[in-house]
Scaffold this motif. Structure first.
Motif, PDB file in Angstrom:
ATOM      1  N   GLU A  73      -0.934   8.326  -6.493  1.00 10.13           N
ATOM      2  CA  GLU A  73      -1.486   7.392  -7.461  1.00 10.13           C
ATOM      3  C   GLU A  73      -1.888   6.067  -6.812  1.00 10.13           C
ATOM      4  OE1 GLU A  73       1.375   6.489 -10.438  1.00 10.13           O
ATOM      5  OE2 GLU A  73      -0.104   5.629 -11.819  1.00 10.13           O
ATOM      6  N   THR A  74      -1.101   5.618  -5.821  1.00  9.86           N
ATOM      7  CA  THR A  74      -1.312   4.285  -5.252  1.00  9.86           C
ATOM      8  C   THR A  74      -1.644   4.300  -3.758  1.00  9.86           C
ATOM      9  OG1 THR A  74       1.026   4.073  -4.730  1.00  9.86           O
ATOM     10  CG2 THR A  74       0.318   3.262  -6.886  1.00  9.86           C
ATOM     11  N   VAL A 127       0.708  -1.407   9.381  1.00  6.41           N
ATOM     12  CA  VAL A 127       0.023  -2.614   8.891  1.00  6.41           C
ATOM     13  C   VAL A 127      -0.809  -3.388   9.899  1.00  6.41           C
ATOM     14  CG1 VAL A 127       1.647  -3.034   7.014  1.00  6.41           C
ATOM     15  CG2 VAL A 127       2.108  -4.016   9.253  1.00  6.41           C
ATOM     16  N   PRO A 148       0.100  -9.115   9.116  1.00  3.50           N
ATOM     17  CA  PRO A 148       1.538  -9.083   8.831  1.00  3.50           C
ATOM     18  C   PRO A 148       2.316  -8.338   9.913  1.00  3.50           C
ATOM     19  CG  PRO A 148       0.388  -7.469   7.479  1.00  3.50           C
ATOM     20  CD  PRO A 148      -0.671  -8.209   8.259  1.00  3.50           C
ATOM     21  N   LEU A 149       3.561  -8.723  10.086  1.00  4.30           N
ATOM     22  CA  LEU A 149       4.495  -7.956  10.904  1.00  4.30           C
ATOM     23  C   LEU A 149       5.543  -7.374   9.966  1.00  4.30           C
ATOM     24  CD1 LEU A 149       5.171 -10.331  13.941  1.00  4.30           C
ATOM     25  CD2 LEU A 149       3.480  -8.516  13.748  1.00  4.30           C
ATOM     26  N   LEU A 150       6.050  -6.220  10.320  1.00  6.49           N
ATOM     27  CA  LEU A 150       7.108  -5.639   9.493  1.00  6.49           C
ATOM     28  C   LEU A 150       8.341  -6.532   9.546  1.00  6.49           C
ATOM     29  CD1 LEU A 150       6.983  -1.837  10.355  1.00  6.49           C
ATOM     30  CD2 LEU A 150       5.708  -3.102   8.629  1.00  6.49           C
ATOM     31  N   THR A 151       9.118  -6.495   8.485  1.00  5.09           N
ATOM     32  CA  THR A 151      10.400  -7.189   8.477  1.00  5.09           C
ATOM     33  C   THR A 151      11.500  -6.141   8.368  1.00  5.09           C
ATOM     34  OG1 THR A 151      10.649  -7.371   6.083  1.00  5.09           O
ATOM     35  CG2 THR A 151       9.262  -9.022   7.160  1.00  5.09           C
ATOM     36  N   GLU A 209      11.229  -3.446   5.708  1.00 11.75           N
ATOM     37  CA  GLU A 209      10.340  -2.284   5.803  1.00 11.75           C
ATOM     38  C   GLU A 209      10.878  -1.221   6.758  1.00 11.75           C
ATOM     39  OE1 GLU A 209       8.666  -5.102   3.712  1.00 11.75           O
ATOM     40  OE2 GLU A 209       8.788  -5.584   5.825  1.00 11.75           O
ATOM     41  N   GLU A 220      -2.378   1.303   2.197  1.00  7.26           N
ATOM     42  CA  GLU A 220      -2.423   1.974   0.896  1.00  7.26           C
ATOM     43  C   GLU A 220      -3.852   2.352   0.544  1.00  7.26           C
ATOM     44  OE1 GLU A 220      -1.373  -1.030   1.543  1.00  7.26           O
ATOM     45  OE2 GLU A 220       0.740  -1.226   0.945  1.00  7.26           O
ATOM     46  N   TRP A 271      -5.254   6.050  -0.026  1.00  4.69           N
ATOM     47  CA  TRP A 271      -5.736   6.351  -1.384  1.00  4.69           C
ATOM     48  C   TRP A 271      -7.158   6.902  -1.321  1.00  4.69           C
ATOM     49  CZ3 TRP A 271      -9.569   4.540  -4.713  1.00  4.69           C
ATOM     50  CH2 TRP A 271      -9.383   4.815  -6.077  1.00  4.69           C
ATOM     51  N   HIS A 301       3.141  -5.017  -5.873  1.00  3.08           N
ATOM     52  CA  HIS A 301       3.230  -4.318  -4.598  1.00  3.08           C
ATOM     53  C   HIS A 301       2.631  -5.188  -3.501  1.00  3.08           C
ATOM     54  CE1 HIS A 301       3.345  -1.125  -1.622  1.00  3.08           C
ATOM     55  NE2 HIS A 301       2.106  -1.451  -1.300  1.00  3.08           N
ATOM     56  N   SER A 302       3.417  -5.396  -2.450  1.00  2.00           N
ATOM     57  CA  SER A 302       2.895  -6.090  -1.274  1.00  2.00           C
ATOM     58  C   SER A 302       3.180  -5.218  -0.063  1.00  2.00           C
ATOM     59  CB  SER A 302       3.534  -7.470  -1.116  1.00  2.00           C
ATOM     60  OG  SER A 302       4.935  -7.342  -1.026  1.00  2.00           O
ATOM     61  N   ARG A 303       2.349  -5.378   0.971  1.00  2.00           N
ATOM     62  CA  ARG A 303       2.524  -4.561   2.163  1.00  2.00           C
ATOM     63  C   ARG A 303       3.874  -4.836   2.803  1.00  2.00           C
ATOM     64  NH1 ARG A 303      -2.727  -6.563   5.280  1.00  2.00           N
ATOM     65  NH2 ARG A 303      -1.836  -8.467   4.465  1.00  2.00           N
ATOM     66  N   ILE A 304       4.218  -6.113   2.827  1.00  2.00           N
ATOM     67  CA  ILE A 304       5.423  -6.570   3.494  1.00  2.00           C
ATOM     68  C   ILE A 304       6.224  -7.336   2.465  1.00  2.00           C
ATOM     69  CG2 ILE A 304       6.296  -8.076   5.332  1.00  2.00           C
ATOM     70  CD1 ILE A 304       4.723  -5.667   6.357  1.00  2.00           C
ATOM     71  N   LEU A 341      -0.714  -7.232  -3.183  1.00  2.00           N
ATOM     72  CA  LEU A 341      -2.043  -6.622  -3.299  1.00  2.00           C
ATOM     73  C   LEU A 341      -2.440  -6.531  -4.770  1.00  2.00           C
ATOM     74  CD1 LEU A 341      -1.735  -3.698  -0.738  1.00  2.00           C
ATOM     75  CD2 LEU A 341      -2.904  -5.869  -0.441  1.00  2.00           C
ATOM     76  N   LEU A 381      -3.900   0.799  -8.208  1.00  2.00           N
ATOM     77  CA  LEU A 381      -2.603   0.185  -7.921  1.00  2.00           C
ATOM     78  C   LEU A 381      -2.149  -0.666  -9.110  1.00  2.00           C
ATOM     79  CD1 LEU A 381      -0.421  -0.259  -5.767  1.00  2.00           C
ATOM     80  CD2 LEU A 381      -1.791  -2.139  -4.857  1.00  2.00           C
TER      81      LEU A 381
END
Lengths: 683, 255
Positions: free
Chosen positions: A554-555, A595, A615-618, A621, A675, A679, B178-181, B187, B242
């Protein structure tokens, strides 16, 4: 009792965690001046007259230097990989008549504070005559490197293949994004003539040689000192033009000059990683025997060559056969000149690119043949060592099938395979890794102190790896003392022995072996001091990562249900620190998969200039990571050790990629797996 | 990444602050939490001649039922706001350090189309109270928010407080994004206020400003259907898909 092999906590952490570490920007020599750069606003432009008088007249400004002031300074030297044609395109220290990427240094402003320097730098503006910018490496008209290599009977391999799978791939550029950005302080002592340069760098000896070349000074007239370094990931192994300019300014002004890069500059002007497009063909028999691989690589090198720009694509090409016994291979590499900041090594430095290409291709071949991708791998893994690849690299040792089996087991691939059903976008993926590591030499000097301690000076230099702990473990075992009685010193070209450097996962195997041999000599010879130089051929770490992912149809949101990391880095000196390397490399690998991507618009303007755009993952994630080691000792060093610093960044992205493509039922997508991209791929 | 030169004033009274804004108009910027303004300054994307730091002004940090003063930090909204939708939406704003400094009024005045609090406040039918030396006026948030980073605030005005109306008994609220991080800009996101007399949906990051959609109360019964109605005017594509999923999720989780 042996200390090697035990998960000792890092002795250096008390210093780091209590805030007592001293980084470059914590150093404040007396009379210090601060530098800021005026940088090109356009990606490609002819530069007219540079207006600098307004900047010179600003309060607190001491000097404004342009290319005209630095005619006696050379671009940093370029390392040429064996056999590769490399253009004469070193990075100018300051752009003279043409700017070739947005962010390229045009002028250096030196002032009493960084803020005043920035205010003045803003006033330095040339007349820009815009030129067409090259953004797409495939469309570039000019090459900075060219190289072709063939091994085995490639024509026969493809003639005998029942199936030839052909695919194209693209890996975007990435930023290394160390927590501490780059920086330098240069100070000239007019009496002795010594130029001291403090650097945030991976190691002290390479920058010393590069600076000597650029400044035309004998190496012994330069001293490089590294304070604590807050991460590098490959991005602090070649001096950029800024460092040279700061050193030249300090020589001219007679006062120490500091350049502490800010995050915006780091995004604009620190060399970036990856940036590779490829067309790959894999020839396979019906029975699933991989016969040959052919690849054409287009590396997005950027506008100039820094010292190490040519190396990652060489490594990527050399490792194109991966963990497989493929008898024939051919590569053609084009290093495309684009109007972007140069690329260079970033954690993996060619290894992740190679793994991505061959591991994606093996999955594509499995899909085409209708066989299980794990099974197809099993039929083709290298099993006998030493193994010489068609390109002539020799894999020293390994047990690739055990790594594969262990990863499949840890990720529970067999269980999840039974859970795949229509409507559920579940995907399974594995990725083997080959991590070229070690090679060349390192040195160490061990000395007994009157109080019983042993002080070891090493040419190998940490920037987060934990040398103080692992090297102390090695020395403690050799001399039968406690690790706490061992002091490890590094990072000063005046005080320590010569060294090669900290890159390519070589510190434990090379630096550690040199430390071991120095300690052994100290014991055997019974004197107060002993030195050793250790030299060896290349080492090849290996491993397998496996992933189970699910995409929300869906997303398009991707969820990682399982992630397993199996690394064979030979004998592990400290399992705790090795595990830390696996976790860190995997986190960076996942960032690449999920990302991270540097983006430019069609005029070459960078669109990713902060962590908002890039962005960097934290920690949030990070999925659960199931990690294990297989320990196949290397026969090439007394520790039996190999490198472990890059495995996660090599194999995690392609394990995820293979799982994603599996979930998409074969629709090919390249990272990052956003995403929106997933999608769209589902539609 | 140092800001361009600017003058700095830190008045202790509201009258002083308003006088400075009246005198300097467009050349002045109000500094409250600074979580949006300071990065813009450091990128030299905004160049105010004067920063009017209102952090020392007495009486702007009131957080009572229905009122949120200009110096109320997002962290306090998250912990103390009477309205549960605001408490929930606030948890999605950046990271705790950002929420500890940033203010709810600052977020509304900044008018980022992806911001959580303006979106939630819009769904609640909130208003803003603006004050200048010329006097005071009140606007509905719907009229205050004009476009991306653009509001009806005049250069000499201070966003004094937010007014959050009481919701009727039986109202349920929900929020999803929803956000990527984690902590990054979303988003897409959705706030829902399911009142006995109607369902209000507010969407973030799908248009130039938070988008309010009013649906009949019956729509609440079928979250999937309500979600598809709520996004029907958006361009077809991933963001709409989304947003639709998030409206449904917000509605399913509403309490």
């Amino acid at each position: 009792m042996s200390y090697v092999g035990r998960p000792l906590a890092r002795g250096e952490d008390e210093r780091f965690l209590s805030g007592r570490a001293r980084y470059l920007d914590d150093l404040h020599p007396d009379d210090l001046l601060h530098a800021a750069f005026a940088r090109s606003l356009l990606a490609h432009a002819r530069l007219g007259d540079l207006e600098v008088e307004a900047a010179r007249a600003q309060p607190g400004v001491v000097a404004v230097l342009t290319a005209a002031d630095l005619t006696d300074v050379l671009p940093p030297p370029v390392v040429e990989p064996p056999g590769m044609w490399v253009a004469d395109a070193g990075h100018p220290i300051l752009a003279a008549s043409t700017a070739r990427y947005a962010g390229e240094p045009i002028a250096l402003v030196v002032a009493e504070s960084r803020a005043l320097a920035e205010d003045a730098a803003e006033l330095v503006q040339p007349d820009y005559e815009p030129l067409q910018a090259v953004v797409d490496p495939r469309a570039a008209g000019e090459a900075l490197t060219r190289w072709e290599k063939s091994g085995g009977d490639v024509d026969r391999a493809f003639a005998e293949a029942d199936v030839v799978v052909a695919r194209s791939f693209a890996l975007p550029r990435l930023v290394a994004a160390p927590m501490e950005t780059r920086g330098a302080i240069a100070q000239h002592d007019p009496d002795g003539g010594l130029l001291t340069v403090w650097l945030s760098f991976q190691d002290p000896h390479r920058p010393l040689d590069q600076l000597a070349h650029c400044l035309g000074r004998p190496p012994e007239s330069i001293r490089v000192v590294l304070p604590d370094v807050g991460g590098a990931f490959g991005s602090k192994g070649a001096v950029g033009p800024e460092v040279v300019a700061v050193a030249a300014a300090a020589l001219r002004l007679g006062r120490p000059v500091k350049w502490a890069e800010d995050r915006l500059e780091n995004f604009l002007a620190a060399y970036q990683g990856r940036g590779l497009e490829a067309d790959v063909e894999l020839g396979v028999t019906r029975k699933g025997r991989l016969l040959g691989v052919r690849a054409r690589l287009y590396a997005d090198l950027g506008a100039y060559l820094i010292s190490t720009t040519a190396i990652p694509m060489h490594t990527a090409a050399m490792l194109i056969t991966g963990a497989y016994d493929i008898p024939a291979a051919e590569v053609a590499v084009v290093g495309a000149r684009t109007n972007k900041v140069p690329t260079g090594p970033y954690r993996g430095a060619g290894r992740p690119e190679a793994a991505y290409l061959i591991e994606r291709m093996v999955d594509e071949a499995a899909r085409e043949l209708g066989v299980d991708p794990v099974e197809l791998r099993r039929r083709n893994l290298v099993r006998a060592f030493p193994h010489e690849t068609p390109f002539g690299w020799t894999y020293d040792s390994g047990d690739y099938e055990r790594c594969l089996d262990r990863a499949v087991e840890l990720a529970e691939l067999d269980r999840f395979r039974t859970e795949k059903r229509p409507g559920r976008r579940l995907g399974l993926g594995v990725g083997m890794l080959i991590e070229r590591s070690g090679g060349n030499w390192e040195s160490a000097v061990a000395r007994r102190e009157p109080d019983g301690r042993v002080v070891v000076r090493t040419g190998s230099s940490p920037h987060g790896q934990g040398h103080e702990t692992t090297f102390a473990q090695i020395v403690a075992d050799e001399l039968g003392i406690e690790p706490t009685a061992v002091e490890i010193l590094w990072g000063d070209t005046e005080a320590g022995p010569a060294g090669v450097g900290t890159f390519g996962s070589r510190s434990t195997a090379m630096g550690g072996s040199a430390v071991l041999e120095a300690a052994r000599r100290l014991r055997e010879e019974g004197g107060m001091e002993a030195a050793a130089v250790f030299e060896s051929g290349l080492l090849f770490s290996s491993g397998c990562y496996a992933a189970v992912v699910e995409i929300d149809p869906e997303t398009g949101v991707l969820e990682i249900l399982r992630l397993a990391a199996v690394d064979d880095a030979g004998r592990i000196v400290n399992p705790l620190l090795a595990h830390g390397q696996v976790v860190g490399a995997t986190a960076q690998g996942l960032g690449q998969a999920l990302v991270e991507a540097v983006r430019h618009d069609e005029s070459g303007q960078p669109l990713t200039i902060s962590f908002v755009d890039y962005p960097l993952l934290t920690a949030w994630e990070m999925p659960e990571l199931r990690s294990a080691f297989v320990e196949t000792p290397s026969p090439l060093n007394p520790l039996g050790a190999k490198g472990v610093g890059e495995g996660g960044s090599i194999a995690a992205p392609v394990a995820i990629a293979n799982a994603v493509v599996d979930a998409l039922h074969g629709v090919s997508v390249d990272p990052p797996f956003t995403e929106a991209k997933l999608w769209e791929a589902l539609r | 990444m140092k800001p361009p030169p600017f003058e700095y004033a830190a008045p202790h009274s509201l009258d002083e602050a308003l006088a400075l804004l009246a005198e300097h108009g467009d050349d002045a910027k109000v500094l409250a939490g600074g979580q949006s303004l300071v990065p813009l300054l450091n990128f030299r994307l905004t160049r105010p001649a004067l920063l009017v730091d209102i952090n020392r002004v007495e009486g702007l940090d009131g957080l009572e039922r229905g009122r949120i003063g200009a110096l109320v930090r997002t962290r306090r909204v998250e912990r103390e706001a009477a309205q549960p939708l605001l408490r929930r939406a606030a948890t999605f704003v950046g990271h705790p350090q950002i929420r500890a400094r940033g203010t709810a009024c600052g977020s509304v005045a900044h008018a980022d189309p992806a911001a959580e609090l303006p979106c939630a406040l819009l769904a609640l039918g909130a208003g803003v109270r603006l004050r200048s030396t010329r006097g005071e006026r009140e606007l509905l948030l719907d009229d205050f928010l004009v476009g991306p980073f653009s509001t009806a605030l005049e250069p000499d005005e201070l966003l004094l407080e937010l007014e959050v109306p009481e919701q009727p008994a039986g109202t349920r609220v929900g929020f999803a994004e929803h956000s990527r991080i984690h902590g990054d800009f979303a988003l897409a996101g959705a706030a829902v206020v399911a009142r006995p007399d109607g369902l209000v949906v507010s969407l973030l990051a799908v248009a130039e400003r938070p988008l309010r959609v009013d649906l009949p109360a019956e729509a609440t019964a079928d979250p999937g259907e309500a979600a598809s109605l709520a996004v029907r005017d958006l361009e077809p594509g991933h963001r709409r898909a989304l947003a639709e999923a998030l409206v449904r999720r917000a509605l399913e989780g509403a309490e």
